[in-house]
Motif scaffolding. Sequence first.
Motif, PDB file in Angstrom:
ATOM      1  N   ALA A 285      -1.355   1.896   2.597  1.00  0.00           N
ATOM      2  CA  ALA A 285      -1.240   2.862   1.498  1.00  0.00           C
ATOM      3  C   ALA A 285       0.415   3.147   1.564  1.00  0.00           C
ATOM      4  O   ALA A 285       0.948   3.416   2.586  1.00  0.00           O
TER       5      ALA A 285
ATOM      6  N   GLY B  22      -0.227   5.111   5.215  1.00  0.00           N
ATOM      7  CA  GLY B  22      -1.527   4.998   5.743  1.00  0.00           C
ATOM      8  C   GLY B  22      -1.933   3.289   6.092  1.00  0.00           C
ATOM      9  O   GLY B  22      -1.313   2.716   5.160  1.00  0.00           O
TER      10      GLY B  22
ATOM     11  N   TRP C  30      -5.484   4.952   9.672  1.00  0.00           N
ATOM     12  CA  TRP C  30      -4.902   6.171  10.089  1.00  0.00           C
ATOM     13  C   TRP C  30      -4.097   6.425   9.001  1.00  0.00           C
ATOM     14  O   TRP C  30      -3.442   5.605   8.064  1.00  0.00           O
ATOM     15  N   ILE C  31      -3.974   7.846   8.665  1.00  0.00           N
ATOM     16  CA  ILE C  31      -3.272   8.209   7.473  1.00  0.00           C
ATOM     17  C   ILE C  31      -2.218   9.139   8.201  1.00  0.00           C
ATOM     18  O   ILE C  31      -2.353  10.112   8.947  1.00  0.00           O
TER      19      ILE C  31
ATOM     20  N   HIS D  45      -0.196  13.583   4.844  1.00  0.00           N
ATOM     21  CA  HIS D  45      -0.795  13.026   3.434  1.00  0.00           C
ATOM     22  C   HIS D  45      -2.517  13.025   3.647  1.00  0.00           C
ATOM     23  O   HIS D  45      -3.275  12.269   2.891  1.00  0.00           O
ATOM     24  N   ARG D  46      -3.003  13.632   4.830  1.00  0.00           N
ATOM     25  CA  ARG D  46      -4.440  13.650   4.850  1.00  0.00           C
ATOM     26  C   ARG D  46      -5.127  14.545   3.901  1.00  0.00           C
ATOM     27  O   ARG D  46      -4.252  15.225   3.365  1.00  0.00           O
TER      28      ARG D  46
ATOM     29  N   ILE E  98      -6.868   9.196   0.703  1.00  0.00           N
ATOM     30  CA  ILE E  98      -6.176   7.893   0.752  1.00  0.00           C
ATOM     31  C   ILE E  98      -7.218   7.016   1.624  1.00  0.00           C
ATOM     32  O   ILE E  98      -7.042   5.786   1.299  1.00  0.00           O
ATOM     33  N   GLY E  99      -7.841   7.715   2.556  1.00  0.00           N
ATOM     34  CA  GLY E  99      -8.753   6.877   3.466  1.00  0.00           C
ATOM     35  C   GLY E  99      -9.654   6.300   2.599  1.00  0.00           C
ATOM     36  O   GLY E  99     -10.108   5.277   2.548  1.00  0.00           O
TER      37      GLY E  99
END
Length: 147
Positions: free
Chosen positions: A50, A59, A84-85, A89-90, A94-95
């Motif tokens: 990402a 990520g 993993w992010i 940015h969590r 994004i995940g």
Amino acid sequence: MSLSIRGCAAADIAEWARLRHALWPDGPVEEHRAEIAAALSDGVLRGYLAVDEQGQGIGFAEVSIRRYANGSTQSPVPFLEGIWIVPEHRQQKIGRLLIERISADCAAEGFVELCSDAEIDNLASRHAHESWGFAETERVVYFRKAL
């Protein structure tokens, strides 16, 4: 925030290794680079990045093609080895975007499922998997006997 999700190529090894080291910090980043380079050559390991609008990795996710995975219905099966992010940015989906891209790529190759795991006491990971559409299939206790 504008971001893109892309499959990793040889040019992405350094960024992939940097993010991978953040998830699995045992050992130096150089070790991760070497593992990724070796795994990319055999086609079993795939990485996804990402990337923000500046081209910075925020990520990653890593998928291997396993001969078998607990709970799978077919073999071989793509298996989410890690995701993993970057902490700041969590909670921005994004995940989910990484999983959607991986799922689309795997489906395009003819796979019918994506498997993963999480430690039983890692509630955050289990919750994330559920939010991405994974369903728990079984629980296993692993044993070891020294010889």
